[in-house]
Design an enzyme around this catalytic site. Structure first.
Site, PDB file in Angstrom:
ATOM      1  N   GLY A 294       0.828  -1.194   0.000  1.00  0.00           N
ATOM      2  CA  GLY A 294       0.000   0.000   0.000  1.00  0.00           C
ATOM      3  C   GLY A 294       0.872   1.256   0.000  1.00  0.00           C
ATOM      4  O   GLY A 294       2.063   1.208   0.308  1.00  0.00           O
ATOM      5  N   CYS A 295       0.257   2.372  -0.351  1.00  0.00           N
ATOM      6  CA  CYS A 295       1.017   3.618  -0.478  1.00  0.00           C
ATOM      7  C   CYS A 295       1.482   4.141   0.891  1.00  0.00           C
ATOM      8  O   CYS A 295       2.671   4.417   1.091  1.00  0.00           O
ATOM      9  CB  CYS A 295       0.201   4.666  -1.217  1.00  0.00           C
ATOM     10  SG  CYS A 295      -1.458   4.915  -0.551  1.00  0.00           S
ATOM     11  N   PHE A 296       0.562   4.267   1.846  1.00  0.00           N
ATOM     12  CA  PHE A 296       0.971   4.724   3.182  1.00  0.00           C
ATOM     13  C   PHE A 296       1.993   3.771   3.802  1.00  0.00           C
ATOM     14  O   PHE A 296       3.021   4.227   4.327  1.00  0.00           O
ATOM     15  CB  PHE A 296      -0.247   4.853   4.105  1.00  0.00           C
ATOM     16  CG  PHE A 296      -1.150   6.009   3.815  1.00  0.00           C
ATOM     17  CD1 PHE A 296      -0.691   7.317   3.911  1.00  0.00           C
ATOM     18  CD2 PHE A 296      -2.478   5.817   3.464  1.00  0.00           C
ATOM     19  CE1 PHE A 296      -1.533   8.398   3.664  1.00  0.00           C
ATOM     20  CE2 PHE A 296      -3.322   6.890   3.207  1.00  0.00           C
ATOM     21  CZ  PHE A 296      -2.856   8.180   3.308  1.00  0.00           C
TER      22      PHE A 296
ATOM     23  N   THR B 193       4.200   1.859   2.435  1.00  0.00           N
ATOM     24  CA  THR B 193       5.525   2.008   1.823  1.00  0.00           C
ATOM     25  C   THR B 193       6.293   3.158   2.462  1.00  0.00           C
ATOM     26  O   THR B 193       7.465   3.028   2.821  1.00  0.00           O
ATOM     27  CB  THR B 193       5.390   2.241   0.309  1.00  0.00           C
ATOM     28  OG1 THR B 193       4.829   1.066  -0.283  1.00  0.00           O
ATOM     29  CG2 THR B 193       6.739   2.521  -0.335  1.00  0.00           C
ATOM     30  N   SER B 194       5.622   4.298   2.621  1.00  0.00           N
ATOM     31  CA  SER B 194       6.327   5.457   3.188  1.00  0.00           C
ATOM     32  C   SER B 194       6.756   5.194   4.627  1.00  0.00           C
ATOM     33  O   SER B 194       7.852   5.570   5.047  1.00  0.00           O
ATOM     34  CB  SER B 194       5.441   6.710   3.111  1.00  0.00           C
ATOM     35  OG  SER B 194       4.374   6.640   4.043  1.00  0.00           O
TER      36      SER B 194
END
Lengths: 344, 344, 344, 344
Positions: free
Chosen positions: C147-149, C151-152
């Site tokens: 997921g995007c969040f 990953t960060s």
């Protein structure tokens, strides 16, 4: 204190009317209607109203019963019948839709693909641009509140047309509007990732404000006026700015134009003419009912460029409607509308 | 592999050139110069370059020594002398400023308040609009990269002017640009709280791209062309969109115009004509070297409206400069420039 | 050259995959699918693709037949069955949805309200965070793209957790995302006039990325990790920035932390550690596959604050998926992904 | 009608004060001062004031002479001397800078690198958070108007601290502010192309609002309070939103927290508690003096998350200053401040 109602209160124009009227000292909002949100607190739909009002969305008939002044903020075609009931009941109706803006039924049919359902009302209705029709508005009970783009263009050109300074053919109106103009309805063109950082014209040669502009400018010029009108959608929330190109009949001088405009609008509380050398911009009228106009020539000095800007939701819709109400009711024209734009 | 240098590397145009050239497979950036940041790593100034390059800002002479192709991205008046050195040394110079854009020294004096310092160079320089001058560019060593607004307008009108379809007088170019066009220099008009949510024209009747537009359109028409050009500043980062109003000499048909444009640009890799019924918008060319054009008539069908859009930093500046370099060096015209716009 | 297909090509993630893959030199996109736009040219839906591709939206079965590498960009629950077909046919499947991200079926049931339909596949699938699992990814045919969040956050904390530097309980992840994260689907929260100039958290205590974050951080720490994760929606198009608060087990020194991070990521081409004293920001990774991380202490020096930023559509979705594909296919990990962020 | 003056009238806070006060019915602005624009019409600097006021920028001494209530909107260190003159002359001084916000001179020295120049005044000055200190404000002639970030955080935590519900150590305040917070001064971080579409924290562990927050929260808790405060800059014009993480001393129930907050603020006209299940957002308080608060738990129900939002220029600066003036003068606390946020 007059009682006021809003039909179509949960659209952007309706909500903006409510916001202004809640701080108006001479009228009291007593009823709202909404088809989609019937029975719900308006403050649950727009949380900026939390603890500011307990009004609940009601039916149209409730509004007609509970209020003396009725604002209709509806898609075109829905206001004529309601206006008829208002007039029959002796109430004042201010329509923010398009139903009464055109006097020519032919033009209305061409652009809206339907005729007038209550033709007799169109003889009573007044086009509610106060700077043009203030005396007529005072005596009317049915006001057609102008469109947002037309307001910016008509205020920008009125001194030139009333004084026969420019050619009436081929005026070019390149207008740009903020996104609140699309209303609360969802669509891909107003989906944030599509509109943000984007810019484009739309409905070129096909926008329904075109006949309203041509008809009203024609009335000002007392002659047929033709325009090319191109709206664009800006990735900002508020504001309309029209860049208007017109050809003077004979050589003009900016100083004289400036004096003409200053004099023309000297008794109009909501129109400001910027000093020569400055350029009107949307931020200085944002969230206010003011119109700013600046005057320019092209580099060959053979064309006049008028820049006219308003907030599309205020002077372009709800603010002008309240201004019209103030005039009809004999109140101070500026009551509830003195908010100064926060320029940043 | 050719060596390339950028003079004025820390301005927006210079930094954008570097960004493109770092991913170009046929040239190598060997030197940068900056007056303000001499001795500093470019990646400490623009952190998007971290771990991508170790280039350090050097002097102009270092760049002239270390590179075979020189890009100058400087305020007007500063490139002529550098170009002279390049030509003397047999190098290629691509100027992204205004010094070589106008062939008329009189016009240059009028708009820039100074004459040519190296008049002889102006006979060798070529106006680097590849879609107009590709054959000349191939043979040149001194390219005047076009202005951003002129590129959008000239590509929009070229098929009409080359085919004598429109009146050459009184063309109206209502152009809107994103804020990267103002560059890296600070000013109140690009201070975020002033520009955000704001919109306005600027330099009406006084923008220095005007003579470039008139001269280039005149060359296309083989006749004197006059325009009214009005730039506006959009509160977005990237993109120029020009809405161009012109009058056909005789009645036109949109289908035919569309075929004319498609055919005219069929061998140009960076110009796309949108299908009739669609409208060009900035987002679909953002961050790319492409130009999108759409064709329209007003509601009376007596005026052509061309919408032409580019990214001001790419096709309007650094991208077009690299395209010119590719042509001069005999490389694939699209090398380093095939990036497709992320439309959202 | 491998053939590649995209299932769910007309959503934002699918369109972004296509955009990257059209410029990838080692694979060829041979098929797309879309339920909503079946039979339509992808370039008529996204005009940034005009003249760049003639691919038409097909059925899922067509994609399965025509491509060797399959990307699935679908709502959760729809990928498991397709992945099963891919594996059965010996193809590679990279899923950009949530179906294979969690190894615990209990957690999946709790957050997604459904179980695994193909539990056996979950033993084969690999969590596709290359910086964590590169060796496993090389050998896998079924990749769960993170997921995007997550990953960060995971890239931001991995060096601390792998080295047991911080408490594993009560890590606070205050994350902010651009609006492309909401996808192409319409909703009031992404209606331009509602989101523009607005900012707020959403799904506090209820976002489905929470278990993915806790599970992956737990694997890094080899211990149970608990987080409080709060996503916010930014009125910008691209970018995720996570501000992460964690408590060191003993006093830490920023210089040492910096060395630890630099060393930890020295062989990872897409993670950059900013020099001490600087702060990561979204603009420097926008439109690129890079992750920027900066390291900080609070004013009492008793808490570590990690700032980690990516482009949600690239390193947070389509870019990372292509990075995974490159690894699986034994290509250069950076092929197609070297685009440097245009910082302005 | 009291006379009012603004010292530092051409900064953003000063201009916003003027905007509010021009529509205030119980006071009259009689003088402005500005060092940079001395002698100029304020309406030539801020064109939103065209035809609204003829006030001219004067000297500080002129303001001290012509007004009974003095607002100082100046960089820190410049207000103490002016305040001394006001007090000596029996006037009321409301300082919008930092000079009187901290009671501890040691803390002031540590964060501002200078001591108090008029220590005796600090015994008289009152911290002007009306919801905390209304009775003291009524009796004071020297008000320290709170900082913008502190206002949002202090209003968000006051009910929890006054009732000893949470741990006083390690509260995390992740705050985000719109760009008007940077003021009118130019800088690269607020240059439009740099800030637009960007997002980042700044001054991590080093922002001067930190001691103000800790001191005021400590006074509420009657105990030492420690916070980690991280401000972020949003690419929007208006609004602060603080996401505050705190640990309850024992298990809490959201319903009870909600009742606590509603009851705590029931007599405060500018604090609104949102219904459970909703989340505060900046747009609903934009351009207004209201503070919206929403209450949440994380997914493990072991941490309280308070979301508190205000307009940084209104409740965070000029609005709160006028609220303080109303209280000091014995006027209706809401006079001039009833503007409802236009939510779109």
């Amino acid at each position: 204190m007059k009682t006021v109602g809003i039909i179509g209160a949960t659209g952007y124009v309706g909500a903006e009317l409510l916001r202004i009227l809640l701080n108006h000292r001479e009228v009291k909002v007593t009823a709202l209607s909404s088809v989609s949100f019937k029975g719900q607190d308006i403050n649950s739909i727009y949380r900026n109203f939390i603890d500011k009002t307990d009004l609940v969305c009601d039916t149209i008939d409730d509004v007609l019963e509970k209020a003396e002044v009725i604002f209709t903020a509806l898609p075109h075609g829905l206001s004529e019948g309601i206006a008829a009931k208002c007039i029959a009941a002796g109430k004042i109706c201010i329509d923010l839709g398009a139903d009464f803006r055109l006097s020519s039924e032919d033009e209305y049919k061409f652009w809206y693909e339907r005729g007038f359902s209550h033709p007799e009302l169109h003889k009573e209705s007044v086009y509610g641009l106060p700077e043009l029709n203030k005396e007529k508005i005072k005596k009317s009970k049915l006001i057609a509140n102008p469109g947002c783009f037309p307001t910016s263009i008509e205020l920008g050109l009125m001194p030139l047309l009333k004084n026969s300074i420019i050619d009436t053919k081929g005026i070019i109106c390149d207008s740009k509007s903020g996104a609140t103009g699309v209303g609360r309805g969802l669509g891909l063109s107003s989906h944030f990732p599509e509109l943000n950082e984007n810019f484009a014209p739309y409905k070129i040669g096909a926008h329904r404000h075109t006949p309203e502009i041509e008809e009203t400018l024609g009335a000002m010029a007392d002659d047929k006026v033709t325009v090319t009108f191109t709206p664009h959608l800006l990735p900002i929330s508020r504001g309309i700015l029209s860049t208007i190109y017109c050809n003077p009949k004979e050589a003009v001088d900016l100083e004289n134009l400036y004096k003409l405009y200053k004099d023309f609008y000297k008794d109009q509380p909501f129109v400001n003419i910027l000093p020569l050398g400055e350029t009107a911009c949307t931020k200085n009228v944002r969230y206010s009912n003011y119109c700013h106009i600046s005057l320019h020539l092209n580099h060959r000095k053979d064309q006049i460029i008028v820049v006219s800007t308003i907030d599309n939701m205020l002077k372009g819709a709800a603010g002008q409607a309240v201004q019209n109400m103030n005039i009809v009711l004999g109140l101070d024209e500026t009551e509830g509308l003195t908010f100064i734009s926060p320029a940043f």
